[in-house]
Scaffold this active site. Structure first.
Site, PDB file in Angstrom:
ATOM      1  N   GLU A   1       0.802  -1.216   0.000  1.00 49.37           N
ATOM      2  CA  GLU A   1       0.000   0.000   0.000  1.00 49.37           C
ATOM      3  C   GLU A   1       0.838   1.270   0.000  1.00 49.37           C
ATOM      4  O   GLU A   1       2.017   1.270   0.371  1.00 49.37           O
ATOM      5  CB  GLU A   1      -0.932   0.014   1.209  1.00 49.37           C
ATOM      6  CG  GLU A   1      -0.231   0.137   2.546  1.00 49.37           C
ATOM      7  CD  GLU A   1      -1.210   0.204   3.719  1.00 49.37           C
ATOM      8  OE1 GLU A   1      -2.163   1.016   3.659  1.00 49.37           O
ATOM      9  OE2 GLU A   1      -1.020  -0.555   4.686  1.00 49.37           O
TER      10      GLU A   1
ATOM     11  N   GLU B   1     -10.968   0.531   8.736  1.00 52.28           N
ATOM     12  CA  GLU B   1      -9.748   0.694   9.535  1.00 52.28           C
ATOM     13  C   GLU B   1      -9.686   2.140  10.027  1.00 52.28           C
ATOM     14  O   GLU B   1      -8.831   2.917   9.624  1.00 52.28           O
ATOM     15  CB  GLU B   1      -8.502   0.343   8.710  1.00 52.28           C
ATOM     16  CG  GLU B   1      -7.263   0.196   9.588  1.00 52.28           C
ATOM     17  CD  GLU B   1      -5.959   0.187   8.798  1.00 52.28           C
ATOM     18  OE1 GLU B   1      -5.041  -0.534   9.187  1.00 52.28           O
ATOM     19  OE2 GLU B   1      -5.877   0.924   7.789  1.00 52.28           O
TER      20      GLU B   1
END
Length: 261
Positions: free
Chosen positions: A143, A240
């Protein structure tokens, strides 16, 4: 149909970690993810997954000192052996827990002159992990993260994600696409999702700024979820975020999806 997973490292943090599995299930989640589960015996996590009928969507490869302001493991040339050992530990957990995805955090480079070497090391380590987890049929993702929260993070823009992906062209490397980080970096994420759907292995989100639940910041989640839903993406979307209130009170965004999830 959108599938949402609860990141138990951040959500339900008002109760002990092993109690969060049942709490997530009661709130309507069928999938969970844990950033770094390694302080909990894998057998205990497995027991909670089975008893609550949950899927483990994602865990991270151990990242060393990254969360404490360090550079992490995956891109640091002098930490090659530590990264290999970290992958070994993640493999031991993956063999028991069978997550859908394993995230390899690129980490930070705190000396700009070292960036090229760090990127080279990261790509080598990413391929190493991807080869190993392919044997377990676990997707490897990586990511981009914003450099406000993580100064020096070596991948923090869409174009950097794409460049690494296209250079490697590895059949078991995908993006973990985090909307919070991309919005914080003022990256265009809607068109990215539409163009690169097939290379995204996992989504994560929080509102921005603040990294709290949807509705506390600037992101248009109604449109975002419509775009993902209309794409070919069939994986999970990880919540998240850091709840600004008790987790169960932060789930207004989830109400339309609870019965479908």
């Amino acid at each position: 149909m959108l599938k949402f997973s609860a990141n138990l490292s951040l959500l339900f943090n008002e109760i002990p970690i092993l109690d969060r599995f049942m709490a997530a299930k009661k709130c309507g989640f069928n999938g969970i993810e844990i950033q770094f589960p390694y302080e909990i015996p894998a057998a205990q996590i497995k027991e909670q997954l089975v008893s609550n009928g949950l899927e483990l969507v994602l865990i991270n490869v151990p990242a060393g000192d990254l969360m404490n302001g360090g550079e992490g493991l995956a891109s640091v040339p002098s930490k090659k052996q530590e990264f290999i050992e970290a992958v070994d530990e993640a493999v031991r957990y993956a063999e028991i827990l069978r997550p859908k995805c394993i995230n390899v955090l690129p980490g930070c480079c705190l000396v700009k002159e070292n960036l090229d070497q760090y990127l080279k090391t990261f790509k080598s380590n990413l391929v190493y992990a991807a080869d190993i987890f392919k044997e377990l049929e676990v997707k490897v993702v990586f990511e981009a993260a914003n450099i406000k929260d993580l100064p020096g993070f070596i991948i923090h823009k869409n174009e950097q994600l794409i460049k690494v992906y296209e250079e490697l062209k590895h059949p078991n490397v995908y993006f973990q696409y985090d909307i919070y980080h991309m919005h914080t970096m003022k990256e265009e994420y809607i068109s990215f999702i539409q163009k690169y759907t097939n290379t995204i292995g996992h989504f994560q989100f929080a509102d921005s700024p603040g990294r709290h639940e949807p509705g506390t910041g600037e992101i248009d989640f109604e449109n975002l979820f419509k775009v993902i839903d209309s794409s070919e993406y069939k994986g999970w979307i990880g919540a998240e975020y850091k709840p600004s209130v008790k987790t169960s009170e932060s789930l207004d965004w989830f109400v339309p999806f609870q019965k479908k999830n």
